[in-house]
Scaffold this motif. Structure first.
Motif, PDB file in Angstrom:
ATOM      1  N   GLY A 183      29.448 -13.468 -43.877  1.00 31.47           N
ATOM      2  CA  GLY A 183      28.014 -13.458 -43.619  1.00 31.47           C
ATOM      3  C   GLY A 183      27.762 -13.831 -42.168  1.00 31.47           C
ATOM      4  O   GLY A 183      28.702 -13.936 -41.360  1.00 31.47           O
ATOM      5  N   PRO A 184      26.502 -14.043 -41.801  1.00 33.22           N
ATOM      6  CA  PRO A 184      26.185 -14.449 -40.422  1.00 33.22           C
ATOM      7  C   PRO A 184      26.763 -15.829 -40.121  1.00 33.22           C
ATOM      8  O   PRO A 184      26.804 -16.706 -40.986  1.00 33.22           O
ATOM      9  CB  PRO A 184      24.655 -14.451 -40.398  1.00 33.22           C
ATOM     10  N   LEU A 185      27.207 -16.028 -38.881  1.00 34.01           N
ATOM     11  CA  LEU A 185      27.819 -17.283 -38.454  1.00 34.01           C
ATOM     12  C   LEU A 185      27.048 -17.844 -37.264  1.00 34.01           C
ATOM     13  O   LEU A 185      26.516 -17.085 -36.435  1.00 34.01           O
ATOM     14  CB  LEU A 185      29.284 -17.059 -38.060  1.00 34.01           C
ATOM     15  N   ASP A 186      26.999 -19.172 -37.162  1.00 34.64           N
ATOM     16  CA  ASP A 186      26.307 -19.822 -36.055  1.00 34.64           C
ATOM     17  C   ASP A 186      27.301 -20.192 -34.957  1.00 34.64           C
ATOM     18  O   ASP A 186      28.435 -20.644 -35.237  1.00 34.64           O
ATOM     19  CB  ASP A 186      25.591 -21.085 -36.537  1.00 34.64           C
ATOM     20  N   TYR A 187      26.854 -20.017 -33.700  1.00 37.28           N
ATOM     21  CA  TYR A 187      27.661 -20.343 -32.528  1.00 37.28           C
ATOM     22  C   TYR A 187      26.802 -21.078 -31.507  1.00 37.28           C
ATOM     23  O   TYR A 187      25.565 -20.972 -31.510  1.00 37.28           O
ATOM     24  CB  TYR A 187      28.241 -19.075 -31.895  1.00 37.28           C
ATOM     25  N   ARG A 188      27.481 -21.793 -30.616  1.00 36.90           N
ATOM     26  CA  ARG A 188      26.784 -22.441 -29.506  1.00 36.90           C
ATOM     27  C   ARG A 188      26.702 -21.459 -28.341  1.00 36.90           C
ATOM     28  O   ARG A 188      27.666 -20.743 -28.052  1.00 36.90           O
ATOM     29  CB  ARG A 188      27.527 -23.705 -29.069  1.00 36.90           C
ATOM     30  N   ARG A 228      22.600 -17.278 -34.113  1.00 39.91           N
ATOM     31  CA  ARG A 228      23.149 -16.746 -35.363  1.00 39.91           C
ATOM     32  C   ARG A 228      23.687 -15.347 -35.075  1.00 39.91           C
ATOM     33  O   ARG A 228      22.966 -14.495 -34.547  1.00 39.91           O
ATOM     34  CB  ARG A 228      22.078 -16.708 -36.443  1.00 39.91           C
ATOM     35  N   VAL A 229      24.941 -15.145 -35.416  1.00 44.82           N
ATOM     36  CA  VAL A 229      25.624 -13.909 -35.026  1.00 44.82           C
ATOM     37  C   VAL A 229      26.115 -13.188 -36.277  1.00 44.82           C
ATOM     38  O   VAL A 229      26.748 -13.785 -37.152  1.00 44.82           O
ATOM     39  CB  VAL A 229      26.815 -14.208 -34.092  1.00 44.82           C
ATOM     40  N   LEU A 230      25.815 -11.915 -36.322  1.00 43.55           N
ATOM     41  CA  LEU A 230      26.336 -11.048 -37.385  1.00 43.55           C
ATOM     42  C   LEU A 230      27.595 -10.395 -36.831  1.00 43.55           C
ATOM     43  O   LEU A 230      27.528  -9.468 -36.019  1.00 43.55           O
ATOM     44  CB  LEU A 230      25.285  -9.998 -37.753  1.00 43.55           C
ATOM     45  N   GLU A 260      24.445 -24.533 -43.296  1.00 39.66           N
ATOM     46  CA  GLU A 260      24.057 -24.960 -41.962  1.00 39.66           C
ATOM     47  C   GLU A 260      25.165 -25.853 -41.382  1.00 39.66           C
ATOM     48  O   GLU A 260      25.704 -26.727 -42.063  1.00 39.66           O
ATOM     49  CB  GLU A 260      22.735 -25.727 -42.016  1.00 39.66           C
ATOM     50  N   VAL A 261      25.484 -25.623 -40.134  1.00 39.15           N
ATOM     51  CA  VAL A 261      26.547 -26.373 -39.463  1.00 39.15           C
ATOM     52  C   VAL A 261      25.924 -27.143 -38.307  1.00 39.15           C
ATOM     53  O   VAL A 261      25.089 -26.600 -37.563  1.00 39.15           O
ATOM     54  CB  VAL A 261      27.656 -25.428 -38.952  1.00 39.15           C
ATOM     55  N   GLY A 262      26.316 -28.392 -38.155  1.00 41.15           N
ATOM     56  CA  GLY A 262      25.788 -29.202 -37.066  1.00 41.15           C
ATOM     57  C   GLY A 262      26.200 -28.673 -35.705  1.00 41.15           C
ATOM     58  O   GLY A 262      27.261 -28.048 -35.554  1.00 41.15           O
ATOM     59  N   LEU A 303      29.896 -26.461 -33.703  1.00 39.87           N
ATOM     60  CA  LEU A 303      29.806 -25.042 -33.334  1.00 39.87           C
ATOM     61  C   LEU A 303      30.794 -24.708 -32.214  1.00 39.87           C
ATOM     62  O   LEU A 303      31.027 -25.510 -31.302  1.00 39.87           O
ATOM     63  CB  LEU A 303      28.388 -24.696 -32.876  1.00 39.87           C
ATOM     64  N   ARG A 304      31.336 -23.513 -32.275  1.00 44.15           N
ATOM     65  CA  ARG A 304      32.188 -23.007 -31.205  1.00 44.15           C
ATOM     66  C   ARG A 304      31.327 -22.188 -30.239  1.00 44.15           C
ATOM     67  O   ARG A 304      30.315 -21.586 -30.634  1.00 44.15           O
ATOM     68  CB  ARG A 304      33.312 -22.141 -31.777  1.00 44.15           C
ATOM     69  N   ASN A 305      31.761 -22.108 -28.996  1.00 45.26           N
ATOM     70  CA  ASN A 305      31.015 -21.377 -27.975  1.00 45.26           C
ATOM     71  C   ASN A 305      31.194 -19.874 -28.112  1.00 45.26           C
ATOM     72  O   ASN A 305      32.298 -19.392 -28.433  1.00 45.26           O
ATOM     73  CB  ASN A 305      31.477 -21.789 -26.574  1.00 45.26           C
TER      74      ASN A 305
END
Length: 723
Positions: free
Chosen positions: A15-20, A6-8, A57-59, A63-65
């Protein structure tokens, strides 16, 4: 190691975004990363997912790297907790707070080198006087071409010619050169018994390596800096880092000199005047732990210290510690919270502590260490009020006869004087005596201030400037413009007319805009090259001039104007501070306060020196009104370039105000500065009891509303400015 993070990201709208996390990349909470967002690449910080909820929530398959991890230490947990607290308390986007911690983008780029130049020892065949001067002054020093040219007082072309002639050569150097380490035993001071007892208490707090807030309350000239320097020395011996916050950039240079005298080198400085390369070097040294002591403005509070062991807030009462745009935080209060998260003591040093700070001492939340007297033979100055009704200045002048006489006597003795007026420029208003036209800023609801030194009319709110016209723009008459009221430049002109032989210096943010200019001013004062200083609040604190024996406050009533709840307290602090510039050496000091209200409580407290009675009365008045620190305020400021849109949004917010027990909402109403930088402004004021979690109420209240994209809504928790 988790495959997602989880990246701010540094975008306050997101808001915070999720990445691989790609295979082979190692990240942890606090890691500074580069993340893709559409076609762009953004800097961000990896955060604990449980502490920074995401809206959706994203599967894993969507997710992007992450693209890269910065070559910089991760932000430590105490700093991340401070970011969370600041964002929550001041109702600010977490990304806006993190941006202050990552305030040097160049610092995230890893190790770098630069090309500098140094003398080779070769003397060129063609040795002009300028070339000879350059080689002599450069000696064994090295630097950029422009730095060597400035050092040698020659043009860049002379240095480039010496490079071509082989007398100066290029060399590759690491730009992150180490800072010298301060020596805690370099020049320990001789302390009085009171100072030694105070220093012992502060050093014990450092040795305990635990959170504690201590008010260092000492009269002006009591040696507070020398006392907390002993705590700084204790932290250095323990291998910990120290942060010293100063309220003004102009105070940095005098402080650096005092620090150098005590510790044998300068601390690491952090302020808005640094070049990008200097900011990068300081940021990386702080993050690695190499920078042992950092001194800076309020923004230094969010830097990524590796092992913080002490925080000092000097002149802790100063209102300039409150940030008035962006994230509306108060550095004094955030410093206490950083001490809590870091587990280290925070020292609040002041000769005139804020009522909020004194209240925390009364509650037992803060400890107090007092220095009741000046150091050595110096004594506090005598203070007299001059009733401007009974003793008016001559027509067309602003200094009363008694103050003028005192200036003449001080000048005759070869001593220095200071005249204080907290108003920049020559006059606060210029109008036409024929038609009455007043010069107003085209972007703000404010009068244009005349500056005769630069022959300009200037707005002190938005920075708009224009030349002083020859003709009135309304009636087109010539030579009808008249300056109304005094500014420091006008007082300086009056002093020059009264004492043509006196050497006068005008000291304001217009003339002392950098640490280098402040150092030049200090050097002239110490050399006795200035007889009379005419200045604004910039000269009320931090300076020590033993030959300055007279202080005149030109208009003590100025700060009492307007509806600011802290007006009396601020006036008391300011005049008490400027009075403290007098008589700091062996020569006695005298202070004259010009006022139209000598019987006012604040003036009586200044003359009698009865600070306790003044604070007691002010505290009681605040308690009766439920004002801070006994109640809470929050301002909601609505602004737009389109006046109807701003008004409608303000009314929408007012109509939706929740009915909560112990909370009142006032407004909306046009702000005192109804237009600022071309934006029309309306304000609402929230007044709540102390125990109410007003942030949650405002968050839910505003979160349920929508307004036009061209309208800006800002929330100022614990406001200091009501404009």
């Amino acid at each position: 190691m988790s495959s997602r993070a989880r990246v701010l990201v540094l975008n306050s709208a997101l808001g915070p975004l999720d990445y691989r996390v790609p295979h082979g990349m190692a990240v942890e909470p606090g890691s500074i990363v580069v993340a893709p967002l559409g076609p762009r690449q953004l800097t961000g910080v990896v955060w604990e997912a449980e502490r920074m909820p995401s809206e959706a929530e994203v599967g894993d398959n969507r997710l992007r790297n992450l693209l890269a991890v910065a070559d910089a230490p991760p932000l430590r947990a105490p700093l991340r907790r401070l970011v969370e607290w600041t964002a929550d308390y001041y109702l600010a986007p977490p990304a806006a707070v993190v941006r202050m911690a990552l305030s040097s983008s160049a610092a995230l780029e890893g190790s770098r080198t630069a090309i500098e130049y140094r003398a080779t020892g070769h003397v060129p065949d063609r040795l002009t006087p300028q070339r000879a001067q350059a080689l002599e002054r450069i000696g064994d020093r090295q630097g950029l071409i422009r730095e060597l040219a400035a050092l040698a007082d020659v043009s860049d072309g002379v240095i480039r010619g010496l490079v071509k002639a082989g007398a100066i050569e290029a060399t590759e150097v690491a730009i992150d050169t180490p800072y010298p380490a301060p020596d805690p035993d370099h020049a320990p001071p001789v302390l009085s018994d009171d100072q030694r007892a105070a220093a012992t208490t502060l050093c014990e707090a450092v040795a305990a390596e635990s959170f504690r807030t201590i008010l260092l309350d000492g009269v002006t000239g009591s040696g507070k800096t020398e006392v907390y320097f002993e705590a700084v020395a204790a932290a250095i011996r323990a291998g910990r880092q120290v942060l010293v916050l100063l309220p003004e950039i102009a105070l940095t240079e005098p402080f650096l000199k005092r620090f150098h005298d005590r510790f044998g080198c300068e601390p690491v400085a952090w302020h808005s005047g640094l070049r990008a390369a200097q900011r990068r070097r300081a940021w990386r040294a702080i993050a690695s732990g190499e920078a042992r002591v950092t001194v800076g403005a309020r923004s230094a509070l969010f830097l990524p210290y590796a092992q913080l062991g002490l925080i000092v807030v000097d002149e802790a009462h100063e209102t300039s510690f409150k940030q008035e745009d962006g994230v509306h935080y108060h550095a004094r209060d955030v410093a206490v919270m950083r001490g809590l998260f870091e587990g280290c003591p925070t020292i609040l040093a002041s000769a005139t502590p804020a009522i909020e700070t004194r209240h925390q001492v009364a509650l037992g939340n803060y400890a107090e260490v007092r220095l009741p007297g000046r150091f050595g033979p110096a004594e506090l100055p005598t203070i007299e009020a001059i009733d401007l009704i009974a003793e008016p200045p001559e027509r067309g002048r602003w200094l009363s006869p008694r103050l003028v006489a005192a200036l003449g006597e001080t000048l005759a003795r070869g001593e220095q004087s200071l005249l204080f007026l907290n108003r920049r420029g020559y006059a606060p208003l210029t109008l036409c005596r024929t038609c009455g036209h007043r010069f107003q800023c085209p972007h703000c609801t404010a009068w244009m201030v005349e500056h005769r030194l630069t022959r300009r009319l200037a707005c002190h709110h938005c920075g708009h400037v224009e030349p002083v016209p020859r003709l009135c723009p309304e009636c087109r008459n010539e030579d009808t413009l008249v300056a109304c009221g005094p500014g420091v430049e006008r007082i300086a002109d009056e002093v020059a007319a009264l004492f043509p032989e006196a050497r006068i210096a005008v000291v304001t943010s217009d003339t002392i805009w950098s640490p280098a200019r402040a150092a030049e001013f200090v050097a002239r004062m110490e050399a006795g090259a200035i007889d009379i200083v005419v200045g604004t609040q910039l000269v009320t604190k931090g300076y020590h001039f033993p030959n300055l024996t007279l202080v005149g406050v030109v208009d003590a009533d100025l700060g009492l104007d307007g509806g600011d709840l802290r007006a009396a307290e601020r006036t008391f602090q300011q005049i008490r501070q400027v009075s403290g510039r007098a008589g700091r050496g062996e020569k006695p000091g005298h202070v004259f306060i010009q006022t139209h209200s000598p019987g006012a409580q604040v003036m009586q407290a200044l003359v009698t020196g009865d600070a306790e009675a003044f604070y007691a009365a002010e505290t009681e008045a605040r308690q009766d009104a439920g004002a801070p620190p006994f109640g809470r305020y929050a301002a909601i400021i609505v602004s737009s370039e389109d006046q109807p849109s701003a008004l409608e949004t303000a009314r929408q917010i007012g109509r939706a105000a929740p009915r909560v027990d112990g909370m009142e909402v006032y407004g909306p109403a046009p702000a005192p500065l109804a237009m600022l930088r071309g934006r029309h402004r309306y304000r609402l004021l929230v007044h709540a009891r102390r125990a109410l979690d007003v942030q949650d109420v405002i968050r839910d209240w505003l979160g349920a509303l929508e307004w036009s994209a061209k309208v800006r809504v800002a929330v100022d928790v614990d406001p200091y400015s009501f404009l």
